[in-house]
Design a protein around this motif. Structure first.
Motif, PDB file in Angstrom:
ATOM      1  N   ALA A   1      24.052  33.507 -48.114  1.00 42.51           N
ATOM      2  CA  ALA A   1      22.668  33.671 -48.569  1.00 42.51           C
ATOM      3  C   ALA A   1      21.685  34.011 -47.456  1.00 42.51           C
TER       4      ALA A   1
ATOM      5  N   GLU B   1      15.221  34.076 -49.844  1.00 43.37           N
ATOM      6  CA  GLU B   1      16.685  34.147 -49.842  1.00 43.37           C
ATOM      7  C   GLU B   1      17.332  33.215 -50.871  1.00 43.37           C
TER       8      GLU B   1
ATOM      9  N   ASN C   1      19.621  34.594 -53.294  1.00 41.90           N
ATOM     10  CA  ASN C   1      20.971  34.886 -52.825  1.00 41.90           C
ATOM     11  C   ASN C   1      21.941  33.733 -53.084  1.00 41.90           C
ATOM     12  N   LEU C   2      21.411  32.541 -53.315  1.00 39.46           N
ATOM     13  CA  LEU C   2      22.269  31.380 -53.582  1.00 39.46           C
ATOM     14  C   LEU C   2      22.765  31.323 -55.025  1.00 39.46           C
TER      15      LEU C   2
ATOM     16  N   VAL D   1      18.180  29.042 -45.540  1.00 35.37           N
ATOM     17  CA  VAL D   1      17.882  29.850 -46.719  1.00 35.37           C
ATOM     18  C   VAL D   1      16.398  29.666 -46.979  1.00 35.37           C
TER      19      VAL D   1
END
Length: 98
Positions: free
Chosen positions: A67, A79, A82-83, A75
């Motif tokens: 991520a 971001e 992205n997880l 993170v």
């Protein structure tokens, strides 16, 4: 699983917990123990543990690696999106857009 507030979670057809993107972000930030607005590797390890996951150290590291696009080891707010793939694969949740 650690999703204890039933108002925030739903079960999908396959029995996995289901969260909206907004609910997931809010839930994830509960693990931001230092309240810096970012998720560290250690905080992500706590997320894995809280969901009953195994190998939290390894999965926390892998989650940050997948991520963390700017390479700062955290993170950040932008971001967190992205997880989502990591959460669906490793935490056994389904993230839905609505």
């Amino acid at each position: 699983m650690a999703f204890k507030t039933t108002s925030m979670t739903h079960n999908s057809d396959d029995g996995r917990r289901e969260l909206t993107v907004k609910e997931f972000k809010r839930w994830l930030m509960k693990f931001d123990t230092d309240k810096d607005g970012r998720i560290s590797r250690k905080e992500l390890q706590q997320v894995v543990k809280a969901t009953g996951g195994w190998f939290s150290r390894l999965k926390g590291t892998a989650g940050i690696k997948s991520a963390d696009k700017n390479g700062n080891g955290f993170v950040d707010g932008c971001e967190i999106e992205n997880l989502i793939q990591f959460a669906q694969k490793e935490l056994g949740v389904r993230i839905v857009p609505y």
